[in-house]
Design an enzyme around this catalytic site. Structure first.
Site, PDB file in Angstrom:
ATOM      1  N   TYR B  37       0.729  -1.265   0.050  1.00 49.82           N
ATOM      2  CA  TYR B  37       0.026  -0.059   0.087  1.00 49.82           C
ATOM      3  C   TYR B  37       0.845   1.331  -0.278  1.00 49.82           C
ATOM      4  O   TYR B  37       1.933   1.351   0.656  1.00 49.82           O
ATOM      5  CB  TYR B  37      -0.831   0.236   1.345  1.00 49.82           C
ATOM      6  N   HIS B 193     -12.915   3.085   5.293  1.00 50.97           N
ATOM      7  CA  HIS B 193     -11.621   2.345   5.041  1.00 50.97           C
ATOM      8  C   HIS B 193     -11.485   1.497   6.180  1.00 50.97           C
ATOM      9  O   HIS B 193     -10.316   0.569   6.221  1.00 50.97           O
ATOM     10  CB  HIS B 193     -10.518   3.156   4.997  1.00 50.97           C
ATOM     11  N   ARG B 223      -5.222   8.122  -8.428  1.00 48.76           N
ATOM     12  CA  ARG B 223      -4.133   7.110  -8.124  1.00 48.76           C
ATOM     13  C   ARG B 223      -4.857   5.839  -8.819  1.00 48.76           C
ATOM     14  O   ARG B 223      -6.097   5.726  -9.280  1.00 48.76           O
ATOM     15  CB  ARG B 223      -4.114   6.824  -6.613  1.00 48.76           C
ATOM     16  N   ASN B 225      -5.971   1.671  -8.021  1.00 50.26           N
ATOM     17  CA  ASN B 225      -5.742   0.242  -7.010  1.00 50.26           C
ATOM     18  C   ASN B 225      -6.338  -0.779  -7.825  1.00 50.26           C
ATOM     19  O   ASN B 225      -6.627  -0.759  -8.917  1.00 50.26           O
ATOM     20  CB  ASN B 225      -7.042   0.861  -6.063  1.00 50.26           C
ATOM     21  N   GLU B 265      -8.517  -0.276 -10.622  1.00 50.83           N
ATOM     22  CA  GLU B 265      -9.528   0.995 -10.411  1.00 50.83           C
ATOM     23  C   GLU B 265      -8.582   2.099 -10.779  1.00 50.83           C
ATOM     24  O   GLU B 265      -7.434   2.490  -9.959  1.00 50.83           O
ATOM     25  CB  GLU B 265     -10.076   1.100  -9.159  1.00 50.83           C
ATOM     26  N   TYR B 316      -7.668 -10.221   1.965  1.00 47.75           N
ATOM     27  CA  TYR B 316      -8.333  -9.126   1.833  1.00 47.75           C
ATOM     28  C   TYR B 316      -9.002  -8.511   0.713  1.00 47.75           C
ATOM     29  O   TYR B 316     -10.206  -8.500   0.394  1.00 47.75           O
ATOM     30  CB  TYR B 316      -7.486  -7.704   2.359  1.00 47.75           C
ATOM     31  N   LYS B 317      -8.091  -8.889  -0.280  1.00 48.21           N
ATOM     32  CA  LYS B 317      -8.614  -8.636  -1.881  1.00 48.21           C
ATOM     33  C   LYS B 317      -9.374  -9.921  -2.252  1.00 48.21           C
ATOM     34  O   LYS B 317      -9.803 -10.067  -3.385  1.00 48.21           O
ATOM     35  CB  LYS B 317      -7.308  -8.335  -2.984  1.00 48.21           C
TER      36      LYS B 317
END
Lengths: 200, 346
Positions: B37, B193, B223, B225, B265, B316-317
């Site tokens: 991250y 978040h 940005r 993601n 994204e 998490y993903k």
């Protein structure tokens, strides 16, 4: 029953800092079950906190009503459920003036719903004081059907509305006053882990 | 420039596909062979010609079909678009931003004619023509946010700014990576978040919020993601997780190349002029692994990134269960050669 100590969690999970007297200001107090003892302790810190308080208590089988009634609140009311006192509570919020304080004590379901109502009524967050006592049951919203299941004590649990088996997340919506429940066997239908008691 | 719009689906028979040009312009999100991250924000002030960074709101070959998919999702669940009452002005701000940007950036596709507050909007790809009064919601078929985001690729959140925080108080969210607008609406920056692991401890959100609170008009930022999605599905919502979840378990060594997609994204952030809100478009790009490895640099690099990713992030993903199959597939395309800096193909 002492104040509940919760283990550290994610940023959306509410923390209940405990009640401390804000003095003899106009106040709404709402408690269920063992939350009564938090208000009794609050009055023990500062008896004047009761002078201008409107106190609503939902006993839910707990025996603390007579002791609460004796604290000398300006108004004292016992209700059989949150739903039963909701309009009374809303009126009290609507009539609250700048500087009024809100004291909430008891289960997460009660604190969550009452906080959501207070924020919707425009009460500033820093006028809301909370203390958790008693059952660690959670109020859960099913992310699939949107139905809310009250008093969830196990993870996973069955949604009372759509019947899916949901796991208990720590993600919490203050607007809904509920945690999020998500289908536990979405990827592998029928394979459900054994239910465990929810821990603080 | 002309765009040929694909006739394709993002559910059911999944006919979604990328042309060779779309593969080359895919916003590959890794500028080195590893990932962790970071705030990774840069000015959204154009970019390489033909890339998705060039225009303010990228329109590509998937536009028309993507908007049809959004309409299907909204018909099933209108709560995917919500706006708290104080966000109407921000909705108009955003409508203005999109219409003026698209009409300037794609004059052959969109036209906006303004006579005071009487506006005339033409969207040629979707066959829409609308005359309305700016700031008068009764002159549109629905609220301004819903109106313009039914015609704009990507999810869109509108963030109110108050009390030194950002609040997700409106949005059109139909192609989300597994989060619920209906649950998260009204939350502040840290609350929505909250489920993201590790980043809080790293201070990522504190720094990002501090930056965004000072975002200036006319200086948007962006940005990238990413996550992984099985099948080219836009609606990977938690609401429908019990419906699309079983598809995640259909990955085999034979199917992984065609069914496993890298989902990127392109997030942009815009200060809005009247409301002082921030518009947060989250534009989703999908590329199958077999198309991705047609760019040798990307095949090598994605293999290294996914192989070395911390377990927590894979979990998490949501692709931990398929990671071994994905990494084994990609390993065939990694000859160990060094990769060049930056995200673009060699």
């Amino acid at each position: 029953m002492p104040r509940t100590e919760f283990s550290p969690s994610i940023a959306s999970r509410p923390v209940y800092a405990g009640l401390t007297s804000q003095g003899a200001t106009p106040a709404i107090m709402l408690a269920d079950a063992e939350g009564a003892e938090a208000l009794i302790d609050l009055a023990g810190q500062d008896a004047s906190v009761m002078d201008r308080a409107h106190l609503i208590y939902i006993p839910a089988g707990a025996p603390h009503g007579p002791r609460l009634a004796a604290l000398g609140a300006r108004l004292y009311h016992e209700a059989p459920s949150f739903a039963a006192c909701l309009e009374r509570y809303r009126q009290a919020l609507a009539e609250a003036h700048m500087g009024s304080q809100l004291y909430l004590a008891g289960t997460e379901g009660l604190i969550g719903q009452a906080t959501a109502e207070a924020l919707a009524a425009g009460l500033p967050a820093d006028a809301i004081h909370t203390e958790h006592r008693g059952s660690v049951a959670r109020r859960m919203q099913c992310v699939h059907c949107k139905g809310v299941t009250e008093n969830v004590t196990t993870d996973p649990f069955i949604c009372a509305h759509c019947g899916l088996t949901l796991f208990v997340r720590d993600h919490f919506s203050r607007r809904l006053g509920a945690f999020q429940g998500v289908c536990v066997d979405a990827e592998t239908p029928g394979i459900v882990p054994p239910a465990q008691e929810i821990k603080p | 420039m002309t765009i040929r719009f694909n006739d394709e689906t993002f559910r059911g028979d999944y006919t979604y596909h990328n042309s060779p040009e779309a593969i080359r312009r895919f916003p590959f999100p890794f500028d080195q062979d590893s990932y962790m991250y970071s705030v990774n924000i840069e000015p959204h002030a154009g970019g390489r010609a033909g890339s998705p960074f060039e225009k303010r709101f990228d329109v590509d070959e998937h536009y028309v079909s993507e908007m049809k998919d959004r309409a299907i999702t909204l018909a099933e669940d209108p709560m995917r678009c919500q706006s708290l009452p104080h966000m109407d002005l921000a909705g108009w701000d955003f409508l203005e931003l999109v219409m003026t940007s698209k009409a300037e950036d794609y004059p052959e596709l969109f036209e906006l004619h303004r006579d005071g507050d009487r506006w005339h909007w033409i969207n040629k790809p979707m066959g829409i023509e609308q005359r309305f009064t700016f700031l008068d919601t009764t002159t549109l078929p629905c609220g301004p946010l819903e109106y313009i985001t039914r015609q704009t690729q990507g999810d869109h959140a509108l963030l109110d700014q108050r009390e030194g925080n950002l609040w997700m108080d409106a949005g059109m969210i139909t192609s989300q990576a597994d989060w619920s607008l209906d649950f998260d609406i009204g939350m502040n920056f840290f609350e929505w978040h909250a489920p993201v692991p590790k980043a809080h401890e790293m201070g990522v959100f504190q720094r990002a919020l501090k930056f965004l609170l000072n975002l200036q008009q006319g200086a948007p930022v962006r940005r990238l993601n990413w996550t992984m999605t099985v099948n080219p599905r836009l609606d990977t919502s938690p609401e429908n997780y019990h419906k699309w979840g079983p598809e995640k378990r259909t990955i085999t060594p034979e199917t992984v190349g065609s069914k496993q997609y890298l989902r990127v994204e392109l997030q942009t952030l815009w200060r809005l002029p009247r409301s002082n809100a921030i518009a947060f478009p989250i534009r989703c790009y999908l590329l199958s692994l077999e198309d991705l490895v047609s760019v040798p640099k990307w095949g090598r690099r994605l293999h290294r990134v996914l192989r070395d990713l911390p377990d927590e992030l894979a979990e998490y993903k949501g692709f931990a269960v398929n990671r071994p199959t994905i990494v084994a597939y990609l390993a065939q395309f990694d000859d160990g050669e060094p990769t060049s800096p930056g995200i673009f193909p060699d």
